[in-house]
Design an enzyme around this catalytic site. Structure first.
Site, PDB file in Angstrom:
ATOM      1  NE  ARG A  78       2.059 -37.664   8.852  1.00 55.67           N
ATOM      2  CZ  ARG A  78       3.082 -37.011   9.423  1.00 55.67           C
ATOM      3  NH1 ARG A  78       3.230 -37.005  10.735  1.00 55.67           N
ATOM      4  NH2 ARG A  78       3.951 -36.367   8.693  1.00 55.67           N
ATOM      5  CG  HIS A 122       8.781 -37.762   8.269  1.00 57.63           C
ATOM      6  ND1 HIS A 122       7.548 -37.787   8.908  1.00 57.63           N
ATOM      7  CD2 HIS A 122       9.652 -37.333   9.208  1.00 57.63           C
ATOM      8  CE1 HIS A 122       7.691 -37.387  10.181  1.00 57.63           C
ATOM      9  NE2 HIS A 122       8.962 -37.122  10.384  1.00 57.63           N
ATOM     10  CD  GLU A 168       7.654 -31.570  12.550  1.00 62.68           C
ATOM     11  OE1 GLU A 168       8.871 -31.512  12.804  1.00 62.68           O
ATOM     12  OE2 GLU A 168       6.806 -31.852  13.410  1.00 62.68           O
ATOM     13  CG  ASN A 297       3.504 -32.771  12.548  1.00 60.43           C
ATOM     14  OD1 ASN A 297       2.431 -33.226  12.183  1.00 60.43           O
ATOM     15  ND2 ASN A 297       4.652 -33.138  12.002  1.00 60.43           N
ATOM     16  CE1 TYR A 299       5.425 -34.595  19.271  1.00 57.78           C
ATOM     17  CE2 TYR A 299       5.603 -33.249  17.296  1.00 57.78           C
ATOM     18  CZ  TYR A 299       5.521 -34.490  17.892  1.00 57.78           C
ATOM     19  OH  TYR A 299       5.519 -35.628  17.120  1.00 57.78           O
ATOM     20  CD  GLU A 376       5.062 -35.886  13.624  1.00 60.47           C
ATOM     21  OE1 GLU A 376       5.754 -35.448  14.574  1.00 60.47           O
ATOM     22  OE2 GLU A 376       5.506 -36.094  12.494  1.00 60.47           O
TER      23      GLU A 376
HETATM   24  C1  BG6 Z   1       8.605 -34.073  14.671  1.00 60.43           C
HETATM   25  C2  BG6 Z   1       8.920 -35.066  13.611  1.00 60.43           C
HETATM   26  O1  BG6 Z   1       9.602 -33.104  14.654  1.00 60.43           O
HETATM   27  O2  BG6 Z   1       8.515 -34.461  15.973  1.00 60.43           O
HETATM   28  C3  BG6 Z   1       9.078 -36.464  14.117  1.00 60.43           C
HETATM   29  O3  BG6 Z   1       8.063 -34.986  12.511  1.00 60.43           O
HETATM   30  C4  BG6 Z   1       9.782 -36.440  15.450  1.00 60.43           C
HETATM   31  O4  BG6 Z   1       9.729 -37.215  13.143  1.00 60.43           O
HETATM   32  C5  BG6 Z   1       8.858 -35.743  16.430  1.00 60.43           C
HETATM   33  O5  BG6 Z   1      10.175 -37.675  15.954  1.00 60.43           O
HETATM   34  C6  BG6 Z   1       9.439 -35.609  17.812  1.00 60.43           C
HETATM   35  O6  BG6 Z   1      10.680 -35.002  17.775  1.00 60.43           O
HETATM   36  P1  BG6 Z   1      11.922 -35.658  18.512  1.00 60.43           P
HETATM   37  O7  BG6 Z   1      13.061 -34.776  18.201  1.00 60.43           O
HETATM   38  O8  BG6 Z   1      11.588 -35.675  19.953  1.00 60.43           O
HETATM   39  O9  BG6 Z   1      12.053 -37.033  17.932  1.00 60.43           O
END
Ligand code: BG6
Length: 475
Positions: A78, A122, A168, A297, A299, A376
């Site tokens: 991607r 992006h 995002e 995405n 995290y 992501e």
């Molecule tokens: C997302 C984005 O917010 O998370 C990425 O789509 C980004 O571009 C990733 O790098 C991680 O966030 P960060 O702030 O730790 O780089």
């Protein structure tokens, strides 16, 4: 994991990147400036003034990077296209050198059996459009974005099956119009919701045009989904959690997938005088521009408690890499964040929660009845380049393994998951955090000052290579 069904044969084992974070070559071959080229030059906006002028020089090292992807066995990659590389001033006649770069990349991927997943946007808005009419704050962007998208559809329809519309929107515009940490660095909730509404319309128009130009492709937005948890079973915490889920997540997801806004959130914004202006035809357009899948995405999860009037408002995110420095953030009267005592965190205070990923996938698949793709997921950490070019990132392997296991469990729960793109393939520029916050399978020898830009395979590179080869997680 013997009791779990295996990953599907066609599962897209992938990795991801974004143009500004890897390409560099910011003013090469006719590229115009993006808002990030300008913003990062303003003192105090990023960690040690880092910027993407060179980034990890992927623009000039693309062949080498794709060769590493092939060696690793990636099934999907991607990447995003830089709008101002195609249209230096946002619209008009496309810059052939820009299109040719992405064509070479796509051809290199296809030649090695790697499925390209192309992100249209992006965050790197052409500076010209920001200057001319304020970017996402003007409805004029709807036509310009469509023209840009159609240019790419026409060029790559025969080669690219998977497309991501906006990356995002929620996270980028929250930073841009609420926290003031992304360009244009505004802090105004009314303007925030107005810009989001226009971005939804642009997204829908781009998807409508996609149907005509790429009839056999799949398109969807990538959403930064941080599922909400209540801090306790107290009804006040449950209500705070419901408020947060509507105002930080379903606002976007319902608009994309259902063509409407969630009820209580819309009502609350109207009472505040902060609801977006909805013109005749807007909601019909949203309904016509529904995605084929949702890019997720993921995290971390966020945990919420109630927040009486007069309480904590929005706060800046952690850009220091020092644990425990992120303040609580919220909307007085509705919710605020609290640390989750059950979860470990990264050095940037991001909760590590693989079960949260399973919950995320189930909530989305169940509410929207759409296939999902992890576009992501990964761990940003300080990595050390050790003796003999070793990068011992066992913490990243543990993170990725547990999250892939959660994907497998979600599929067992009934979720249709097309693939998993780890963030990121090589190390990248982490927008506000510079080069110190690393995500890649491939270490890039550079810091805020620069470096050799040499590529070095991390331990996680060899681990992911084995997983892809086996098609399942190894114990
Ligand atoms: C997302 C984005 O917010 O998370 C990425 O789509 C980004 O571009 C990733 O790098 C991680 O966030 P960060 O702030 O730790 O780089």
């Amino acid at each position: 994991h013997a009791q779990l069904k295996p990953f599907p044969q066609a599962f897209l084992w992938g990795a991801a990147s974004a143009a500004y974070q890897v390409e560099g070559a910011w003013n090469v071959d006719g590229k115009g400036p993006s808002v990030w080229d300008t913003f990062t030059k303003i003192p105090g906006t990023t960690f040690e003034g880092s910027n993407g002028d060179v980034a990890v020089d992927h623009y000039h090292r693309m062949e080498e990077d794709v060769a590493l992807m092939a060696e690793m066995g990636l099934k999907a990659y991607r990447f995003s296209v830089s709008w101002p590389r195609i249209f230096p001033s946002g619209r008009g006649t496309p810059n052939e050198a820009g299109l040719a770069f992405y064509e070479r990349l796509i051809d290199a991927l296809l030649a090695r059996g790697i499925e390209p997943v192309l992100t249209l946007y992006h965050w790197d808005m052409p500076q010209a459009l920001q200057d001319e009419y304020g970017g996402w704050e003007s409805r004029r962007i709807i036509d310009d974005f469509e023209h840009y998208c159609v240019t790419l559809y026409q060029r790559f329809a025969g080669k690219v099956k998977y497309w991501v519309s906006l990356n995002e929107q929620n996270y980028n515009l929250t930073n841009a119009y609420q926290l003031g940490t992304h360009p244009p660095a505004v802090q105004d909730r009314k303007r925030f919701f107005a810009a989001n509404h226009i971005a939804f319309l642009a997204n829908a128009r781009a998807i409508k045009a996609f149907r005509q130009h790429v009839p056999h492709g799949l398109i969807g937005p990538s959403f930064a989904y941080s599922p909400a948890y209540p801090a306790s079973s107290a009804p006040s915490d449950m209500l705070a959690f419901e408020n947060a889920e509507e105002l930080t997540n379903y606002w976007w997801l319902d608009a994309y997938c259902l063509g409407r806004y969630p009820l209580a959130a819309l009502n609350w914004l109207r009472e505040q005088g902060e609801a977006p202006e909805i013109l005749p035809g807007d909601m019909a357009l949203l309904a016509e521009g529904k995605p084929d899948y949702i890019g997720v995405n993921y995290y971390y999860t966020l945990t919420f408690t109630d927040n009486p009037l007069g309480g904590q408002g929005l706060a800046r995110i952690n850009t220091t890499g020092k644990k425990g420095t992120t303040p609580s953030s919220g909307i007085p009267g509705l919710y605020k964040t609290v640390p989750n005592p059950h979860l470990e965190t990264s050095n940037w205070d991001w909760a590590i929660d693989s079960t949260g990923m399973r919950i995320a996938l189930r909530r989305l698949a169940s509410r929207y009845a759409l296939p999902l793709m992890i576009t992501e997921n990964g761990l940003g950490e300080f990595d050390q380049l050790g003796e003999g070019d070793q990068v011992h990132d066992d913490y990243r392997i543990a993170y990725l393994k547990s999250h892939l296991h959660a994907c497998q469990q979600a599929m067992q729960d009934g979720v249709e998951l097309l693939g998993y793109c780890a963030w990121s393939f090589t190390d990248i520029l982490s927008w506000l955090n510079g080069y110190q916050k690393r995500y890649g399978f491939v270490y890039v020898d550079r810091d805020e000052q620069g470096g050799s830009l040499r590529r070095i395979r991390k331990e996680s590179f060899f681990w992911y290579q084995q997983v892809i080869k086996a098609g399942h997680l190894l114990d």
